[in-house]
Design a protein around this motif. Sequence first.
Motif, short mmCIF file in Angstrom:
data_model
loop_
_atom_site.label_atom_id
_atom_site.label_comp_id
_atom_site.label_asym_id
_atom_site.label_seq_id
_atom_site.Cartn_x
_atom_site.Cartn_y
_atom_site.Cartn_z
N UNK A 33 0.87 -1.18 0.00
CA UNK A 33 0.00 0.00 0.00
C UNK A 33 0.90 1.22 0.00
N UNK A 34 0.49 2.26 -0.69
CA UNK A 34 1.31 3.48 -0.75
C UNK A 34 0.43 4.69 -0.44
N UNK A 35 0.95 5.57 0.37
CA UNK A 35 0.19 6.75 0.79
C UNK A 35 1.12 7.96 0.85
N UNK A 36 0.70 9.07 0.27
CA UNK A 36 1.46 10.31 0.44
C UNK A 36 0.71 11.34 1.26
N UNK A 37 -0.62 11.27 1.24
CA UNK A 37 -1.43 12.22 2.01
C UNK A 37 -2.66 11.52 2.56
N UNK A 38 -3.14 11.98 3.69
CA UNK A 38 -4.46 11.57 4.19
C UNK A 38 -4.97 12.67 5.12
N UNK A 98 -0.69 18.20 3.81
CA UNK A 98 -0.74 17.77 2.40
C UNK A 98 0.65 17.72 1.78
N UNK A 99 0.89 16.74 0.90
CA UNK A 99 2.27 16.58 0.42
C UNK A 99 2.71 17.69 -0.52
N UNK A 100 1.78 18.38 -1.18
CA UNK A 100 2.18 19.52 -2.03
C UNK A 100 2.76 20.65 -1.15
N UNK A 101 2.36 20.69 0.10
CA UNK A 101 2.91 21.70 1.03
C UNK A 101 4.17 21.17 1.72
N UNK A 102 4.12 19.92 2.14
CA UNK A 102 5.30 19.35 2.82
C UNK A 102 6.58 19.55 2.02
N UNK A 103 6.48 19.29 0.70
CA UNK A 103 7.68 19.34 -0.12
C UNK A 103 8.11 20.77 -0.47
N UNK A 109 -1.38 -1.16 -4.15
CA UNK A 109 -2.48 -0.21 -4.23
C UNK A 109 -2.04 1.16 -3.72
N UNK A 110 -2.62 2.19 -4.35
CA UNK A 110 -2.24 3.56 -4.02
C UNK A 110 -3.45 4.24 -3.40
N UNK A 111 -3.24 4.91 -2.28
CA UNK A 111 -4.33 5.62 -1.61
C UNK A 111 -4.13 7.12 -1.81
N UNK A 112 -5.15 7.76 -2.39
CA UNK A 112 -5.10 9.19 -2.68
C UNK A 112 -6.06 9.91 -1.75
N UNK A 113 -5.73 11.12 -1.38
CA UNK A 113 -6.59 11.87 -0.47
C UNK A 113 -7.26 13.03 -1.19
N UNK A 114 -8.55 13.18 -1.01
CA UNK A 114 -9.32 14.19 -1.74
C UNK A 114 -8.61 15.55 -1.75
N UNK A 115 -8.56 16.15 -2.93
CA UNK A 115 -7.92 17.46 -3.06
C UNK A 115 -6.50 17.36 -3.57
N UNK A 116 -5.84 16.21 -3.35
CA UNK A 116 -4.46 16.13 -3.86
C UNK A 116 -4.45 16.14 -5.38
N UNK A 167 -3.00 22.92 -1.55
CA UNK A 167 -2.03 23.14 -0.47
C UNK A 167 -2.74 23.07 0.88
N UNK A 168 -1.95 22.79 1.92
CA UNK A 168 -2.45 22.83 3.30
C UNK A 168 -2.91 24.26 3.61
N UNK A 169 -3.98 24.37 4.39
CA UNK A 169 -4.39 25.71 4.85
C UNK A 169 -3.73 25.93 6.21
N UNK A 170 -2.72 26.78 6.23
CA UNK A 170 -1.96 26.97 7.47
C UNK A 170 -2.67 27.91 8.43
N UNK A 171 -3.34 28.89 7.86
CA UNK A 171 -3.96 29.91 8.71
C UNK A 171 -5.45 29.66 8.88
N UNK A 172 -5.82 29.24 10.08
CA UNK A 172 -7.24 29.08 10.40
C UNK A 172 -7.43 29.75 11.76
N UNK A 173 -8.36 30.70 11.86
CA UNK A 173 -8.53 31.38 13.16
C UNK A 173 -8.85 30.36 14.27
#
Length: 580
Positions: free
Chosen positions: A346-351, A356-361, A411-418, A423-429
């Motif tokens: 099984x392979x996972x980059x985000x969940x 999110x991996x687009x932000x991590x990298x 099998x590859x597991x993808x997370x909605x939005x990837x 990108x991760x939303x860093x700023x949330x009040x």
Amino acid sequence: MHHVQRRPRTGAPVPPTAQPDRTNPSADWWRQAAVYQIYPRSFADSNGDGIGDLRGITSRVPYLAALGVDAVWLSPFYPSALADGGYDVDDYRDVDPRLGTLDDFDEMAAALHAAGIKVIVDIVPNHTSDRHEWFREALASAPGSAARDRYIFRDGRGEHGELPPNGWTSIFGGGAWERVTENDGTPGQWYFHLFAKEQPDLNWDNPEVHEDFLRTLRFWSDRGVDGFRVDVAHGLKKDMEGIHDDLATIHRADLFDSGEHPLWDRDEVHSVYAEWRKVLNEYNPPRTAVAEAWVHADRRAKYASPEGLGQAFNFDLLQADFDAGQFRDVITKNLAEAAATGASSTWVLSNHDVVRHATRYGLPKGSGRGIAGADGKDWLLDGGDPAEVDAALGLRRAQAATALMLALPGSAYLYQGEELGLQEVGRIPETERQDPTFFRNRGVEVGRDGCRVPLPWKASPAEGSSFGFGSDGSHLPQPAWFKDYAVDAEEADSDSTLAFYRRALARRRELEGPERLEWVGAADDDVLHFARPTAQGSWHVVTNFGDAPAPLPEGEILLATAEVEGGKLPANATAWVRVG
Ligand code: GLC
């Protein structure tokens, strides 16, 4: 459907009358499936209450079909007070009224099945919510009663039981025990919770608990569910005998891989899954299950064995840096492990639990990289300023890593939005945050809300206040830059991340072959190169983790995440090449 099965070779004689296939080839559908994780509350909102729902999912089945996934896994949609985003379940055999009804579920499953997409649901066996009827009954019953025995109740220490039974801590921060008030109004016993206090742990030494979960597995299997994702699969069995030991016991590294840690990955947990497997195998095809077990790689095999759940998540890729050596080690080790158990990898980059991996990298150097929201922790704690993320680099690497992952056997597991490159939303009040890790661990963990913000479907603000997620707002605030990742904008752009995911998933189906790869090239290289043999010849996969352009093998380029010039693959990119 994308599954591994032996096909007759071209020219092989075809039997004159088709025989029913007793071996049931579709039972293997999961082995190399691309599974898309839906976080239902944040996917699509059909009734304008700001919360995603099952009808919202049904309305987006054409989107999922066009994306080209083989299955969806739905995070919990059961009745819940949302103390932990739905992982605090009030009733395992119903739908949260805010998300719909059981009829809506049947309609959604039928629509997905009609589109050739399998359905996996999340089962949360380690704990119920504190609103589950069993827990209410336990609170209303006396210490020592059968109702209390379904959970883990203990007397407190100290003269009046005013101290918790021990000093163990919860995963979400703070103590792992909560004191209750007895029926006569006096302070009473304590119950154990590995996660939030609204998530009391079940006692898996109680036969009623076993029976009830078998009933739940049958309930959803009878409704046509194809598989299950098992939450905190390594947590169920506990040894509470030594509970007066000091806090140090649960942090002793040597205990983690011994099968004798008081709380995690105890050997006897597998007796639970042996029981489940028997029930799952009563169905045709057998229902699949994948364990969420954050255990050491060599202890994962037992969860993945055919006598157990059959598959287990490997989070190693998700925890690796964007680094050739680390990726190669993870891949080699996990393929060997899968071969030993008979499960597929099984392979996972985000969940829904990690940045999110687009932000991590694309994080500034030194932001750390961990798991469960800890990745980019310093950056998040600093307020998660999007200006500090190199979003373009992050996305470029994310696509390269995804193209590599989608080329791997298993099998590859993808997370909605990837698939949108979101990108991760860093700023949330603070006032809008929902994750219990934020509240229980102030100043230490910001939590996981940043990857759970509802999806943008439409770029135009005229389409409603939530980028087409629903007609009236979204339960977590979407930043203005979400418009750049909206589905309609990406559908209209052949260079978008969405277009890339669609191409990659379509190619992956076409290229399905044996679960094997062969490394090409040196192990210490910045460039990873492997070949996937198929009946029609092999295709090669090259990922350039380095800075300099890398030569590609000669052949037809099947997929590339960046433009190939003069036969060379630029930095931070992946290409698939048909050779010969
Ligand atoms: C799993 C889930 C996570 C949840 C926890 C407790 O790790 O993925 O979201 O908070 O279990 O149920």
